[in-house]
Design a protein around this motif. Structure first.
Motif, mmCIF file in Angstrom:
data_model
loop_
_atom_site.group_PDB
_atom_site.id
_atom_site.type_symbol
_atom_site.label_atom_id
_atom_site.label_comp_id
_atom_site.label_asym_id
_atom_site.label_seq_id
_atom_site.Cartn_x
_atom_site.Cartn_y
_atom_site.Cartn_z
ATOM 1 N N GLY A 118 0.785 -1.348 0.213
ATOM 2 C CA GLY A 118 -0.024 0.120 0.189
ATOM 3 C C GLY A 118 0.800 1.250 -0.090
ATOM 4 N N LEU A 119 1.942 1.102 0.741
ATOM 5 C CA LEU A 119 2.839 2.335 0.743
ATOM 6 C C LEU A 119 3.380 2.678 -0.457
ATOM 7 C CD1 LEU A 119 4.660 2.645 4.448
ATOM 8 C CD2 LEU A 119 3.082 4.360 3.536
ATOM 9 N N GLU A 120 3.966 1.769 -1.252
ATOM 10 C CA GLU A 120 4.455 1.699 -2.552
ATOM 11 C C GLU A 120 3.572 2.306 -3.500
ATOM 12 O OE1 GLU A 120 7.455 1.585 -5.355
ATOM 13 O OE2 GLU A 120 7.561 1.787 -3.141
ATOM 14 N N LEU A 121 2.348 1.811 -3.303
ATOM 15 C CA LEU A 121 1.321 2.420 -4.340
ATOM 16 C C LEU A 121 1.128 3.716 -4.034
ATOM 17 C CD1 LEU A 121 -1.341 -0.269 -4.512
ATOM 18 C CD2 LEU A 121 -0.068 0.773 -6.283
ATOM 19 N N THR A 122 0.968 4.303 -2.725
ATOM 20 C CA THR A 122 0.494 5.601 -2.582
ATOM 21 C C THR A 122 1.764 6.545 -2.932
ATOM 22 O OG1 THR A 122 1.348 5.404 -0.147
ATOM 23 C CG2 THR A 122 -0.911 5.107 -0.571
ATOM 24 N N ARG A 123 2.984 6.261 -2.775
ATOM 25 C CA ARG A 123 4.189 6.849 -3.183
ATOM 26 C C ARG A 123 4.294 7.043 -4.428
ATOM 27 N NH1 ARG A 123 7.557 3.331 0.740
ATOM 28 N NH2 ARG A 123 7.596 4.537 2.655
ATOM 29 N N ARG A 124 3.934 5.988 -5.534
ATOM 30 C CA ARG A 124 3.957 5.957 -6.900
ATOM 31 C C ARG A 124 2.779 6.888 -7.473
ATOM 32 N NH1 ARG A 124 5.349 0.117 -9.354
ATOM 33 N NH2 ARG A 124 5.524 1.559 -11.300
ATOM 34 N N THR A 125 1.860 6.704 -6.843
ATOM 35 C CA THR A 125 0.517 7.536 -7.448
ATOM 36 C C THR A 125 0.449 8.752 -6.637
ATOM 37 O OG1 THR A 125 -0.927 6.921 -5.611
ATOM 38 C CG2 THR A 125 -0.612 5.563 -7.694
ATOM 39 N N GLY A 126 1.355 9.359 -5.774
ATOM 40 C CA GLY A 126 1.133 10.735 -5.287
ATOM 41 C C GLY A 126 -0.196 10.993 -4.176
ATOM 42 N N THR A 127 -0.698 9.629 -3.794
ATOM 43 C CA THR A 127 -1.798 9.643 -2.870
ATOM 44 C C THR A 127 -1.427 10.153 -1.406
ATOM 45 O OG1 THR A 127 -2.695 8.087 -4.116
ATOM 46 C CG2 THR A 127 -3.430 8.590 -1.911
ATOM 47 N N LYS A 128 -1.902 11.101 -1.038
ATOM 48 C CA LYS A 128 -1.533 12.150 0.285
ATOM 49 C C LYS A 128 -1.786 11.229 1.428
ATOM 50 C CE LYS A 128 -1.391 16.491 2.722
ATOM 51 N NZ LYS A 128 -2.099 17.731 2.507
ATOM 52 N N LEU A 129 -1.180 10.937 2.443
ATOM 53 C CA LEU A 129 -1.226 10.303 3.891
ATOM 54 C C LEU A 129 -1.193 11.310 4.817
ATOM 55 C CD1 LEU A 129 0.355 6.866 3.237
ATOM 56 C CD2 LEU A 129 -2.058 7.407 2.676
ATOM 57 N N VAL A 130 -2.216 11.475 5.722
ATOM 58 C CA VAL A 130 -1.896 12.173 7.150
ATOM 59 C C VAL A 130 -2.092 11.602 8.173
ATOM 60 C CG1 VAL A 130 -2.770 14.384 8.192
ATOM 61 C CG2 VAL A 130 -2.650 14.754 5.818
ATOM 62 N N SER A 131 -1.178 11.784 9.246
ATOM 63 C CA SER A 131 -1.275 11.102 10.421
ATOM 64 C C SER A 131 -2.672 11.051 11.101
ATOM 65 C CB SER A 131 -0.233 11.489 11.322
ATOM 66 O OG SER A 131 1.110 11.268 10.937
ATOM 67 N N LEU A 132 -3.022 10.008 11.604
ATOM 68 C CA LEU A 132 -4.304 9.903 12.619
ATOM 69 C C LEU A 132 -3.793 10.054 13.881
ATOM 70 C CD1 LEU A 132 -5.677 6.744 10.731
ATOM 71 C CD2 LEU A 132 -6.872 8.757 10.797
ATOM 72 N N PRO A 133 -4.909 10.359 14.935
ATOM 73 C CA PRO A 133 -4.559 10.570 16.257
ATOM 74 C C PRO A 133 -4.430 9.113 16.766
ATOM 75 C CG PRO A 133 -6.596 11.823 15.697
ATOM 76 C CD PRO A 133 -6.294 10.957 14.464
ATOM 77 N N ASP A 134 -3.205 9.070 17.582
ATOM 78 C CA ASP A 134 -2.926 7.720 17.945
ATOM 79 C C ASP A 134 -2.407 6.549 16.922
ATOM 80 O OD1 ASP A 134 -3.569 8.646 20.444
ATOM 81 O OD2 ASP A 134 -5.746 7.866 20.175
ATOM 82 N N PHE A 135 -2.325 7.228 15.746
ATOM 83 C CA PHE A 135 -1.622 6.357 14.559
ATOM 84 C C PHE A 135 -0.802 7.262 13.989
ATOM 85 C CE2 PHE A 135 -1.295 3.734 10.873
ATOM 86 C CZ PHE A 135 -0.904 2.455 11.360
ATOM 87 N N PRO A 136 0.256 7.517 14.158
ATOM 88 C CA PRO A 136 1.114 8.569 13.055
ATOM 89 C C PRO A 136 1.637 7.690 12.015
ATOM 90 C CG PRO A 136 2.344 7.937 15.258
ATOM 91 C CD PRO A 136 0.994 7.324 15.454
ATOM 92 N N LEU A 137 1.721 8.524 10.812
ATOM 93 C CA LEU A 137 2.259 7.958 9.624
ATOM 94 C C LEU A 137 3.618 7.387 9.814
ATOM 95 C CD1 LEU A 137 2.298 7.471 6.701
ATOM 96 C CD2 LEU A 137 2.774 9.820 6.408
#
Length: 334
Positions: A217-236
């Motif tokens: 999943g991380l490789e996909l989000t990096r390759r597609t430019g999909t933004k991820l933002v930390s959640l409370p109690d679950f930081p990126l």
């Protein structure tokens, strides 16, 4: 504020029960079997806050308007509900709670975008019987506007929901929802095995698969430019750190986290649907990675395999053994 909670499963029942317990003006809409049980015997909530018995008005269809409508059904049930009940929704603020990222898009095809608030539920619950719910663990409720800037209406909803849990407003709810897909992505494994989270993730092989899901999943989000933002109690950063470790080391850490998540047996949302002979939301969890990859001409082979295995379990009602699951996924962990 008059509140309607649509869906009497784990999250819907828990939210409606806690709101009523705090004297809010709330009613619940659910399937006939659940409504009959709740009407007859009330709603029983057990778990992290002890035992609560509460009487909630419950109906098997929406036949009245509300100021706030909380949609707590599965994503796959949204379209039909919206078409059948648009008259009662068009003037309300509608709050989505579904996993994945599709619910807000579906809702926007039916009601004005200014009336939509999206949310991420970080607390856990299990639906045991039609009027019996276990609150497994506490967590924050994150809300935010998916299509416009946050406004006074969001803050008003925050004040109401703060009566039952801590509510946080996000200015980038979509990027947070993408990270929540990662949090939910390991729910497919208990569904394939037919076991609780605790029983599933005491097996290090299942934990190895979970880390591999995240890596893909991380490789996909990096390759597609999909933004991820930390959640409370679950930081990126936690996700990135775990996936950077050797697989066996990461699996042991992940196992320790998951088996201590709840004192009561915790069953993921996908398995709970299968147990109730309902279609699961797998297409809106691991399937999100598959669809993201497809849209960019890429592949997500492990997540595609897991989606297929969940669908097979749904069809056959036959769960795999841990050894069979390991054999089915071994080629993706090399």
């Amino acid at each position: 504020m008059k509140i309607a909670v649509i869906g009497s499963g784990a999250i819907g029942g828990l939210v409606a029960g806690y709101l009523k317990h705090r004297k809010e003006d709330v009613f619940l809409v659910g399937r006939r079997k659940s409504v009959e049980a709740i009407t007859k015997d009330g709603l029983h909530i057990s778990g992290t806050r002890g035992n609560i018995d509460v009487r909630v008005d419950a109906f098997h269809k929406l036949d009245r308007k509300a100021d706030l409508v909380i949609l707590a059904m599965k994503t796959q049930d949204l379209e039909k509900f919206l078409k059948d009940n648009l008259f009662y929704l068009k003037d309300a603020i509608v709050l989505t709670t579904q996993n994945g990222i599709q619910a807000d898009k579906i809702l926007a095809n039916h009601i004005h975008k200014d009336n939509i608030i999206s949310s991420i539920v970080m607390f856990g619950a299990t639906y045991l019987e039609p009027n019996n719910i276990t609150h497994n663990f506490e967590g924050k409720w994150i809300i935010g506007r998916p299509f416009i800037k946050n406004d006074r209406g969001v803050r008003e909803i925050q004040q109401v929901l703060n009566n039952i849990c801590q509510v946080i407003i996000s200015d980038d709810i979509l990027a947070m929802k993408w990270l929540k897909v990662f949090v939910n992505a390991n729910n497919c494994l208990p569904a394939i095995l037919g076991k609780s989270m605790q029983d599933t993730f005491k097996h290090l092989e299942a934990c190895r698969i979970s880390i591999a899901i995240w890596k893909e999943g991380l490789e996909l989000t990096r390759r597609t430019g999909t933004k991820l933002v930390s959640l409370p109690d679950f930081p990126l950063e936690r996700l990135e750190k775990l996936t950077s470790l050797p697989l066996d080391e990461a699996a042991k850490i992940f196992s320790g986290i998951m088996i201590n998540l709840s004192r009561q047996p915790l069953y993921g949302s996908i398995l709970q649907s299968i147990q109730r002979n309902r279609p699961s939301e797998i297409d809106y969890i691991n399937g999100e990675f598959v669809n993201l990859a497809k849209g960019f001409g890429l592949r997500a082979p492990l997540n595609k395999k897991l989606v297929d295995l969940v669908r097979k379990v749904e069809r056959t009602k036959k769960f795999l053994s841990p050894l069979e699951l390991a054999q089915e996924t071994r080629e993706f962990l090399k």
